[in-house]
Design a protein around this motif. Structure first.
Motif, PDB file in Angstrom:
ATOM      1  N   ARG A 104       0.839  -1.207   0.000  1.00 38.67           N
ATOM      2  CA  ARG A 104       0.000   0.000   0.000  1.00 38.67           C
ATOM      3  C   ARG A 104       0.870   1.251   0.000  1.00 38.67           C
ATOM      4  O   ARG A 104       0.611   2.193  -0.756  1.00 38.67           O
ATOM      5  N   ILE A 105       1.904   1.265   0.824  1.00 39.87           N
ATOM      6  CA  ILE A 105       2.805   2.423   0.876  1.00 39.87           C
ATOM      7  C   ILE A 105       3.477   2.625  -0.484  1.00 39.87           C
ATOM      8  O   ILE A 105       3.535   3.749  -0.998  1.00 39.87           O
ATOM      9  N   GLU A 106       3.977   1.547  -1.079  1.00 42.12           N
ATOM     10  CA  GLU A 106       4.636   1.659  -2.387  1.00 42.12           C
ATOM     11  C   GLU A 106       3.676   2.184  -3.445  1.00 42.12           C
ATOM     12  O   GLU A 106       4.039   3.059  -4.249  1.00 42.12           O
ATOM     13  N   ASN A 107       2.451   1.685  -3.461  1.00 41.45           N
ATOM     14  CA  ASN A 107       1.468   2.142  -4.447  1.00 41.45           C
ATOM     15  C   ASN A 107       1.101   3.608  -4.242  1.00 41.45           C
ATOM     16  O   ASN A 107       0.967   4.362  -5.211  1.00 41.45           O
ATOM     17  N   LEU A 108       0.947   4.001  -2.987  1.00 38.19           N
ATOM     18  CA  LEU A 108       0.643   5.408  -2.711  1.00 38.19           C
ATOM     19  C   LEU A 108       1.807   6.308  -3.115  1.00 38.19           C
ATOM     20  O   LEU A 108       1.597   7.401  -3.648  1.00 38.19           O
ATOM     21  N   GLN A 109       3.047   5.866  -2.872  1.00 32.82           N
ATOM     22  CA  GLN A 109       4.218   6.651  -3.273  1.00 32.82           C
ATOM     23  C   GLN A 109       4.270   6.808  -4.793  1.00 32.82           C
ATOM     24  O   GLN A 109       4.553   7.899  -5.301  1.00 32.82           O
ATOM     25  N   ASP A 127      -1.690  12.689   2.448  1.00 29.44           N
ATOM     26  CA  ASP A 127      -2.346  12.320   3.706  1.00 29.44           C
ATOM     27  C   ASP A 127      -2.502  10.801   3.820  1.00 29.44           C
ATOM     28  O   ASP A 127      -2.230  10.219   4.874  1.00 29.44           O
ATOM     29  N   LEU A 128      -2.961  10.179   2.740  1.00 26.20           N
ATOM     30  CA  LEU A 128      -3.112   8.720   2.759  1.00 26.20           C
ATOM     31  C   LEU A 128      -1.779   8.024   2.982  1.00 26.20           C
ATOM     32  O   LEU A 128      -1.696   7.031   3.724  1.00 26.20           O
ATOM     33  N   GLN A 164       1.939   5.035   6.448  1.00 20.95           N
ATOM     34  CA  GLN A 164       3.254   4.907   7.086  1.00 20.95           C
ATOM     35  C   GLN A 164       3.117   4.830   8.609  1.00 20.95           C
ATOM     36  O   GLN A 164       3.817   4.047   9.264  1.00 20.95           O
ATOM     37  N   LEU A 165       2.207   5.615   9.185  1.00 16.27           N
ATOM     38  CA  LEU A 165       1.967   5.538  10.630  1.00 16.27           C
ATOM     39  C   LEU A 165       1.425   4.171  11.019  1.00 16.27           C
ATOM     40  O   LEU A 165       1.841   3.594  12.034  1.00 16.27           O
TER      41      LEU A 165
END
Length: 171
Positions: free
Chosen positions: A108-113, A152-153, A158-159
């Motif tokens: 999810r983090i990679e896709n959001l980045q 924001d997402l 990440q949090l």
């Protein structure tokens, strides 16, 4: 359904007619039969409760449609009648579930980045390439709004990932 046809017959006469049909296959067979007798369809349509469908004329030739469609229908009915095989549910240990959860959060983090980077590139190219004007301004505002939303997402993801790795201890 009502089949409406306009044809040119062997004597170059225009013919219009319509008939009630219960199945698409029947309408297709009628149209193929007209072609087989030497008439050329100019327009064909089917009217049902949902509206009018114009039929593509170039697919109708001397071959009937109903038998191949009935065979195909029997095949898919046979396939649908077969019982579904339930997948074997694999029992996972807590550490395997944890590993899967970590991987999902990393993805999810990679896709959001990636998405955030693409939106930032769109904003930069719009700033550089588009001529000034209200359309450019609105587009840049829309891109900036998307960038803010994805930032924001990403921060939330990440949090969440960090909290999973380093859970807070309650004293």
């Amino acid at each position: 359904m009502v089949l409406t046809l306009t044809t040119i017959d062997n004597q170059q006469q225009w013919r219009n007619f319509f008939c009630q049909v219960d199945e698409l296959e029947t309408a297709f067979d009628i149209l193929s039969g007209i072609v087989q007798r030497g008439s050329q369809p100019v327009r064909a349509s089917l009217r049902d409760g949902n509206g009018i469908i114009d039929l593509p004329l170039d697919i109708f030739n001397n071959h009937p449609f109903s038998e191949p469609i009935r065979i195909l229908k029997k095949e898919w009915e046979s396939i649908l009648a077969q019982p579904l095989h339930k997948p074997v549910v694999q029992e996972l240990t807590p550490s395997e579930w944890f590993t899967r959860l970590l991987k999902a959060k990393q993805n999810r983090i990679e896709n959001l980045q990636k998405t955030l980077g693409q939106m930032q590139n769109l904003l930069l190219s719009t700033k550089k390439e588009m001529a000034k004007g209200p359309y450019k301004t609105r587009l840049m505002q829309r891109y900036q709004s998307s960038i803010d939303r994805y930032a924001d997402l990403l921060a939330q993801a990440q949090l969440s990932y960090t909290a999973l790795l380093c859970p807070a201890t309650s004293d």
